[in-house]
Design an enzyme around this catalytic site. Structure first.
Site, mmCIF file in Angstrom:
data_model
loop_
_atom_site.group_PDB
_atom_site.id
_atom_site.type_symbol
_atom_site.label_atom_id
_atom_site.label_comp_id
_atom_site.label_asym_id
_atom_site.label_seq_id
_atom_site.Cartn_x
_atom_site.Cartn_y
_atom_site.Cartn_z
ATOM 1 N N GLU A 51 40.882 32.832 29.966
ATOM 2 C CA GLU A 51 41.379 33.932 30.786
ATOM 3 C C GLU A 51 40.462 35.138 30.634
ATOM 4 O O GLU A 51 39.647 35.212 29.718
ATOM 5 C CB GLU A 51 42.798 34.340 30.336
ATOM 6 N N ASP B 240 47.005 43.010 28.882
ATOM 7 C CA ASP B 240 45.561 43.211 29.053
ATOM 8 C C ASP B 240 45.163 44.590 29.589
ATOM 9 O O ASP B 240 45.773 45.071 30.547
ATOM 10 C CB ASP B 240 45.009 42.203 30.075
#
Ligand SMILES: *[C@@H]1O[C@H](CO)[C@@H](O)[C@H](O)[C@H]1NC(C)=O
Ligand SMILES: *[C@@H]1O[C@H](CO)[C@@H](O)[C@H](O)[C@H]1NC(C)=O
Ligand SMILES: *[C@@H]1O[C@H](CO)[C@@H](O)[C@H](O)[C@H]1NC(C)=O
Ligand SMILES: *[C@@H]1O[C@H](CO)[C@@H](O)[C@H](O)[C@H]1NC(C)=O
Length: 528
Positions: free
Chosen positions: A243, A43
């Site tokens: 998420e 990420d």
């Protein structure tokens, strides 16, 4: 662990991040997308524009090309196009031998009013809020105790414009556990997204209760002490976990009097139709300083931020004006992220994308425009393109193409990119006039056998603009990003073609396609 990392460790931490001898010309190496010189990335984290510099942090394993030893890698850019690698910002505590804390995803804010008291020597403190992951039960310097595998929210600060970071050991974690009613979710509580909410004069943090598909909203006046104020979800697509959530304002149709809030949420697994693995949805609504409320229209269907397989953990920059909201997203999928055939790095990020909110087909829709090198090619026109493949006189592995055409009697029309001389290898980017869908077909795109679902075709709904269809196609050495219409749909897919698959064609299926205009140019490497 890679030999080069052993060597770097012997030299000390700062050497870890020195740009190594990677040439950025290895097979599949993206030429204008961000990749770490080596090792694993997932990420994007902590995106912030501060003192004229864009900071990109990212989930990074300093010890190898698969997930592990989660740390925050760091790069900076003056323009979102050229990136300079910087030392690892937050290195897994105890790396490499005995890791006691990993630094999972989070965000960064500039604390201009020094509400945290972290400022020093007149410098504005940057404060990062992230998820601490504790592999073992332990008693922390703050006096708090955590259980094995606990996820909790912590902060760190920088008083040198983001170059070095100090964890707030006296108080971390600052949100140790979810609210009492969710105490059993202490291992699934992560990815804080923080911003300053001017109207209420508070810091706001959005944290995911991943398995329950909830966003928990907290407020704070000092970034250290946090109050739980509301929750949102489950809503629309739920998938396995939620998420990397965030919420941010966007003016609808450019009207500053009509500001909506957008929640963007990663789902894994649980991507768009036809995608195995990860995906990202958004929900349009409102935010009053404590609660996010979805607009009923945005709840009538799932809204995908991208319809392709390689788009996860989208995050936007803090520190930019309200009319300049920019996302960067991990261009990979947990389904096969650790199996993609790249070395010595794994994973790249999408190009930055400027976001806006427009009424399209009656619905408030997020529109994305890529931020890339200027496009200055001359248009070529075809009044009609015949059935079959029409070879273009442009070859290349990194291409920016803008293709428009009229609704036609053919069934499909589009571009073939990264084609081998015999066309056995090719990636098709096109539009189906019957189903009104744009598509990317990577079934013959090159290396696909490393995972069973990879060789697939992906679709996104796209209406015409008064009979005119436009596709913006960004091709790099291992990816295709397509923006349909004004950018109201995007479809992102990795591809792993042979180095010598460089041909491009127009294709028209079952009939001629009319009113064709193509602007296409090579994209230069930003790395060499
Ligand atoms: C920020 O607050 C701290 C604690 O009160 C103080 O020591 C520091 O001088 C302040 N820094 C700035 C830049 O105002
Ligand atoms: C491709 O062909 C068009 C039309 O003949 C021409 O204008 C253009 O310059 C050519 N491009 C290249 C790269 O040769
Ligand atoms: C436009 O909206 C209608 C009604 O909701 C829907 O049936 C149609 O699929 C939409 N078109 C596109 C291209 O999204
Ligand atoms: C279709 O739209 C594109 C992009 O706005 C434009 O460049 C092109 O000229 C249009 N084509 C027609 C036939 O109107």
């Amino acid at each position: 662990m890679l030999p080069s990392v052993h060597h770097a460790l012997a030299l000390g931490i700062s050497a870890l991040s020195a740009v190594s001898a990677q040439t950025y010309s290895e097979p599949y190496r993206p030429q204008y997308h961000f990749t770490p010189a080596e090792n694993w990335m997932n990420d994007p984290n902590g995106l912030i524009y501060h003192n004229d510099i864009y900071h990109l942090f990212y989930q990074y394993n300093p010890g190898g090309t698969t997930w592990g030893a989660m740390s925050w890698g760091h790069a900076t850019s003056p323009d979102l196009i050229h990136w300079e690698h910087q030392p690892v910002a937050l290195l897994a505590r105890g790396f490499p031998d005995a890791i006691t804390e990993m630094f999972f995803s989070g965000t960064t804010v500039a604390d201009a009013d020094n509400t945290s008291g972290f400022g020093a020597n007149g410098a504005t403190p940057l404060v990062a809020m992230y998820t601490s992951y504790y592999p073992q039960a332990q008693d922390l310097p703050s006096g708090k105790s955590v259980v094995a595998n606990q996820q909790a929210q912590s902060i760190a600060y920088s008083v040198d414009d983001g170059m070095t970071w100090t964890t707030y050991d006296a108080g971390n974690p600052v949100i140790a556990e979810p609210p009492a009613e969710y105490a059993d979710q202490v291992l699934e509580f992560r990815d804080p997204s923080v911003f300053w909410h001017q109207a209420s004069g508070n810091w706001v943090a959005v944290v995911s209760l991943a398995k329950l598909h909830k966003l928990l909203i907290y407020t704070s006046t000092d970034l250290k002490s946090w109050e739980y104020v509301s929750e949102f979800g489950p809503a629309n697509a739920v998938g396995g976990v939620w998420e990397c959530p965030s919420i941010f304002p966007l003016a609808l149709d450019g009207d500053e009097q009509d500001v909506k809030w957008v929640a963007q949420i990663g789902l894994n697994p649980g991507g768009p139709p036809g995608v195995t693995g990860s995906g990202t949805q958004y929900i349009v609504g409102s935010f009053d300083g404590t609660s996010f409320t979805a607009d009923p229209e945005s709840m009538q269907q799932t809204n995908w931020l991208d319809w392709g397989p390689d788009f996860y953990a989208a995050l936007s920059f803090n520190g930019l004006p309200a009319d300049n909201r920019i996302d960067i997203t991990w261009m990979n999928n947990w389904q096969y992220a650790a199996a993609i055939p790249t070395d010595p790095w794994r994973s790249s990020l999408t190009v930055p994308r400027k976001l806006s909110l427009a009424t399209i087909n009656g619905t408030a829709t997020v529109v994305q425009q890529p931020i890339v090198q200027n496009h200055n090619s001359q248009p070529r026109h075809w009044s009609s393109v015949p059935t079959g493949n029409t070879k273009l006189n442009m070859t290349g592995k990194a291409i920016d193409a803008i293709l428009s055409f009229s609704e036609s009697t053919s069934t499909e029309f589009g571009l073939i990119v990264r084609a081998s001389a015999d066309l056995t290898e090719q990636t098709r980017v096109g539009y189906n006039f019957d189903t009104k869908q744009l598509f990317v077909d990577r079934t013959q795109s090159g290396e696909t056998g490393f995972e069973g679902s990879f060789a697939s075709v992906y679709y996104a709904p796209l209406g015409s603009n008064d009979g005119n269809i436009t596709l913006r196609v960004l091709v790099d050495w291992s990816s295709v990003e397509v923006f349909g219409g004004a950018g109201e749909v995007s479809l992102t897919a990795q591809i792993f073609p042979s180095d010598d698959s460089v041909d491009t064609y127009l294709f028209s299926t079952d009939g001629t396609t009319t009113g064709v205009e193509l602007r296409a140019q090579q994209v230069q490497s930003v790395w060499n």
